[in-house]
Design a protein around this motif. Sequence first.
Motif, PDB file in Angstrom:
ATOM      1  N   ILE A 281       0.837  -1.209   0.000  1.00  0.00           N
ATOM      2  CA  ILE A 281       0.000   0.000   0.000  1.00  0.00           C
ATOM      3  C   ILE A 281       0.868   1.254   0.000  1.00  0.00           C
ATOM      4  O   ILE A 281       0.633   2.197  -0.774  1.00  0.00           O
ATOM      5  CB  ILE A 281      -0.942  -0.002   1.228  1.00  0.00           C
ATOM      6  CG1 ILE A 281      -1.989  -1.116   1.091  1.00  0.00           C
ATOM      7  CG2 ILE A 281      -1.639   1.354   1.376  1.00  0.00           C
ATOM      8  CD1 ILE A 281      -2.807  -1.353   2.357  1.00  0.00           C
ATOM      9  N   MET A 282       1.903   1.257   0.827  1.00  0.00           N
ATOM     10  CA  MET A 282       2.776   2.430   0.935  1.00  0.00           C
ATOM     11  C   MET A 282       3.609   2.626  -0.334  1.00  0.00           C
ATOM     12  O   MET A 282       3.850   3.761  -0.763  1.00  0.00           O
ATOM     13  CB  MET A 282       3.674   2.301   2.165  1.00  0.00           C
ATOM     14  CG  MET A 282       2.894   2.338   3.463  1.00  0.00           C
ATOM     15  SD  MET A 282       3.864   1.966   4.952  1.00  0.00           S
ATOM     16  CE  MET A 282       4.754   3.505   5.141  1.00  0.00           C
ATOM     17  N   VAL A 283       4.035   1.550  -0.965  1.00  0.00           N
ATOM     18  CA  VAL A 283       4.756   1.643  -2.236  1.00  0.00           C
ATOM     19  C   VAL A 283       3.867   2.265  -3.308  1.00  0.00           C
ATOM     20  O   VAL A 283       4.296   3.142  -4.074  1.00  0.00           O
ATOM     21  CB  VAL A 283       5.256   0.253  -2.692  1.00  0.00           C
ATOM     22  CG1 VAL A 283       5.664   0.284  -4.166  1.00  0.00           C
ATOM     23  CG2 VAL A 283       6.437  -0.197  -1.852  1.00  0.00           C
ATOM     24  N   CYS A 284       2.626   1.809  -3.375  1.00  0.00           N
ATOM     25  CA  CYS A 284       1.681   2.358  -4.361  1.00  0.00           C
ATOM     26  C   CYS A 284       1.441   3.849  -4.122  1.00  0.00           C
ATOM     27  O   CYS A 284       1.376   4.632  -5.078  1.00  0.00           O
ATOM     28  CB  CYS A 284       0.357   1.590  -4.312  1.00  0.00           C
ATOM     29  SG  CYS A 284       0.466  -0.094  -4.948  1.00  0.00           S
ATOM     30  N   ILE A 285       1.335   4.248  -2.861  1.00  0.00           N
ATOM     31  CA  ILE A 285       1.149   5.671  -2.539  1.00  0.00           C
ATOM     32  C   ILE A 285       2.359   6.479  -3.004  1.00  0.00           C
ATOM     33  O   ILE A 285       2.216   7.531  -3.633  1.00  0.00           O
ATOM     34  CB  ILE A 285       0.915   5.854  -1.020  1.00  0.00           C
ATOM     35  CG1 ILE A 285      -0.438   5.270  -0.615  1.00  0.00           C
ATOM     36  CG2 ILE A 285       0.989   7.338  -0.637  1.00  0.00           C
ATOM     37  CD1 ILE A 285      -0.671   5.225   0.890  1.00  0.00           C
ATOM     38  N   CYS A 286       3.558   5.990  -2.702  1.00  0.00           N
ATOM     39  CA  CYS A 286       4.794   6.682  -3.118  1.00  0.00           C
ATOM     40  C   CYS A 286       4.897   6.760  -4.638  1.00  0.00           C
ATOM     41  O   CYS A 286       5.285   7.790  -5.200  1.00  0.00           O
ATOM     42  CB  CYS A 286       6.020   5.964  -2.562  1.00  0.00           C
ATOM     43  SG  CYS A 286       6.233   6.119  -0.782  1.00  0.00           S
ATOM     44  N   GLY A 287       4.541   5.659  -5.311  1.00  0.00           N
ATOM     45  CA  GLY A 287       4.638   5.626  -6.766  1.00  0.00           C
ATOM     46  C   GLY A 287       3.623   6.519  -7.444  1.00  0.00           C
ATOM     47  O   GLY A 287       3.969   7.300  -8.346  1.00  0.00           O
ATOM     48  N   PHE A 288       2.370   6.446  -7.026  1.00  0.00           N
ATOM     49  CA  PHE A 288       1.315   7.233  -7.655  1.00  0.00           C
ATOM     50  C   PHE A 288       1.517   8.730  -7.440  1.00  0.00           C
ATOM     51  O   PHE A 288       1.167   9.548  -8.286  1.00  0.00           O
ATOM     52  CB  PHE A 288      -0.056   6.815  -7.136  1.00  0.00           C
ATOM     53  CG  PHE A 288      -0.456   5.424  -7.556  1.00  0.00           C
ATOM     54  CD1 PHE A 288      -0.031   4.899  -8.775  1.00  0.00           C
ATOM     55  CD2 PHE A 288      -1.239   4.620  -6.742  1.00  0.00           C
ATOM     56  CE1 PHE A 288      -0.381   3.616  -9.159  1.00  0.00           C
ATOM     57  CE2 PHE A 288      -1.592   3.331  -7.118  1.00  0.00           C
ATOM     58  CZ  PHE A 288      -1.162   2.837  -8.334  1.00  0.00           C
ATOM     59  N   ASN A 289       2.082   9.094  -6.288  1.00  0.00           N
ATOM     60  CA  ASN A 289       2.323  10.503  -5.985  1.00  0.00           C
ATOM     61  C   ASN A 289       3.709  10.973  -6.416  1.00  0.00           C
ATOM     62  O   ASN A 289       4.089  12.117  -6.153  1.00  0.00           O
ATOM     63  CB  ASN A 289       2.141  10.761  -4.482  1.00  0.00           C
ATOM     64  CG  ASN A 289       0.695  10.623  -4.053  1.00  0.00           C
ATOM     65  OD1 ASN A 289      -0.169  11.374  -4.481  1.00  0.00           O
ATOM     66  ND2 ASN A 289       0.421   9.635  -3.217  1.00  0.00           N
ATOM     67  N   GLN A 290       4.473  10.066  -7.066  1.00  0.00           N
ATOM     68  CA  GLN A 290       5.804  10.380  -7.600  1.00  0.00           C
ATOM     69  C   GLN A 290       6.712  11.010  -6.543  1.00  0.00           C
ATOM     70  O   GLN A 290       7.406  12.002  -6.792  1.00  0.00           O
ATOM     71  CB  GLN A 290       5.675  11.307  -8.818  1.00  0.00           C
ATOM     72  CG  GLN A 290       4.913  10.660  -9.961  1.00  0.00           C
ATOM     73  CD  GLN A 290       4.831  11.535 -11.191  1.00  0.00           C
ATOM     74  OE1 GLN A 290       4.975  12.750 -11.114  1.00  0.00           O
ATOM     75  NE2 GLN A 290       4.591  10.926 -12.338  1.00  0.00           N
ATOM     76  N   VAL A 291       6.680  10.402  -5.356  1.00  0.00           N
ATOM     77  CA  VAL A 291       7.543  10.860  -4.270  1.00  0.00           C
ATOM     78  C   VAL A 291       9.006  10.637  -4.631  1.00  0.00           C
ATOM     79  O   VAL A 291       9.882  11.465  -4.336  1.00  0.00           O
ATOM     80  CB  VAL A 291       7.193  10.121  -2.954  1.00  0.00           C
ATOM     81  CG1 VAL A 291       8.147  10.528  -1.837  1.00  0.00           C
ATOM     82  CG2 VAL A 291       5.748  10.410  -2.558  1.00  0.00           C
TER      83      VAL A 291
END
Length: 569
Positions: free
Chosen positions: A523-533
């Motif tokens: 879940i946290m990886v997807c959040i980082c990826g989608f938000n281009q952190v």
Amino acid sequence: MSSADWGVLIFTLVVIVGYGIYKSRGTKNIEGYLLGNQSLPWYSVCLSVMATQASAITFLSAPGLAYSSGMSFVQFYFGLPLAMIVLCITFVPIFHRLKVYTAYEYLEQRFDLNTRALTAFLFLVQRGLSTGITIYAPSIILSTILDINTTYTTLCIGSIVVAYTVYGGTKAVSYTQMLQMSIIFCGLFAAGIMVVHLLPGDVGFSKAIEIAGKMGRTNAIDFKFDWNNQYTVWSGLIGGFFLQLSYFGTDQSQVGRYLTGSSVSESRLGLLMNGLVKIPMQFLILLIGVLVFTFYQYNRPPVFFNSYELNKLERSSYQPQLELLKADYGKAFDRKQIQINKLNVALDKNDRAVVDAQRVVLRQADDEVKAIRGKVTDLMLKNDKGADINDNNYVFLSFVTRYLPRGLIGLLIAIIFLASMGSTASALNSLASTSVIDIYKRLINKEASDEKYLKASRWSTILWGVVCIAMALYASKIGNLIEAVNILGSYIYGTILGVFLVAFYVKQVNGKAVFYAAILAEIMVCICGFNQVVTYLWLNVIGCVLVVVLSILLQLLIKNKTAAVSGNG
């Protein structure tokens, strides 16, 4: 293409498929179908591993990537040799000793069924989507040659690969891949020689590289540490290491390849040779793209490399506007060529001041050409909102079909087909083995005969073939294919790798802790990826580290809670 090219293409494909089917005859049990009876030598393992990774995407998209943005992508592979060493020390002997069909069987022995099912599910999602992209790549070729929609060519190519994979299983895949890679190396070498040969007489190999360098296309190494720069030495060594370790250590499409080795030593040697050869091979492919870029400084490139989309626009009501843009494009190229010739003279005289001045002028001229191309793609979207306006994947193909001699065109196109067939067949075989071993045999039908599992493997291959072909029909919307595959993998590989590292090295963590840690990490990886952190390579590091840290913390919480309940009792 000429009749000679069609002859070379068809002959090469028929020989390869026929050879694979012949070598895999007599496959009558699930071990032979999925593992090739673990009888293959190290060189077959090495070439099979390379062919699985080097799909048609590599030979279509990588030159286009170098053409448009330079050679920095080679840094993506810098972590590969390190990953191969770690795999040979840890993963390979464990998998061979346990005599598993898939990597995920081990996770149930170490943790529980939930963890095995979760990792198998993540693999099936990732590999199923990625395989669709690898099927789409060669369909681009046929659609360009025949000037028909990629939908029809995708269905045709996908059906061919599914057919011989269903028949022969992993032996058909491995034996065809060994022959494929031999032909691929020869064809790439010939293509590189031909590009240099087609350059003007006063522009040799070294000057071609120098000209490309002045225009920002030889930027292979970047030592700056930048979270937002996709390709640097550090993202390649660290992020690439985690991605490659997860890909080769936990992705069944690769695990299935080196499990076919006749011994631990044969599997290890095959992987180590892959680690040594892959970077030079990728460098050569990118270098060909750079040479094509220099070639197109002296020969006008098409205003848009995807001939199918361009022809569609030429037949539309926007044809008059397109002709005006083509005229502007021709004038802009002529102006740019004058500046290229000035750069050429300055390089001969070793006049640094003029060379530096021309570098600035040429980049401005390049921007002018790009602006006109942008207007062409705007017209395409006005004519058809679903038009494929990314022609990056067509650069090398366009060059091959326009400028290379008869016979060699057919051979190079056969190479791209072979690469696609090899990687797609490996992926379908791995999807089938995971579906049958980790789901059907474990959860649905535990006591079936070997013959029934073999039949289920063949049907599973067909089913996944249909799913992957369906995915391929949508692949035109995702930009550069080689980046798309690696971005998609980066969302999942880190999490799966983290689970395996906990399984190998953190013995106090149990299944419940690692299962929930993997879900939270994903879940946290997807959040980082989608938000281009961060850029995508770092997602592999984040996912892996999160699983390890969270599983340890969750295990401590579970242990403390259990102790508290016991104390109250």
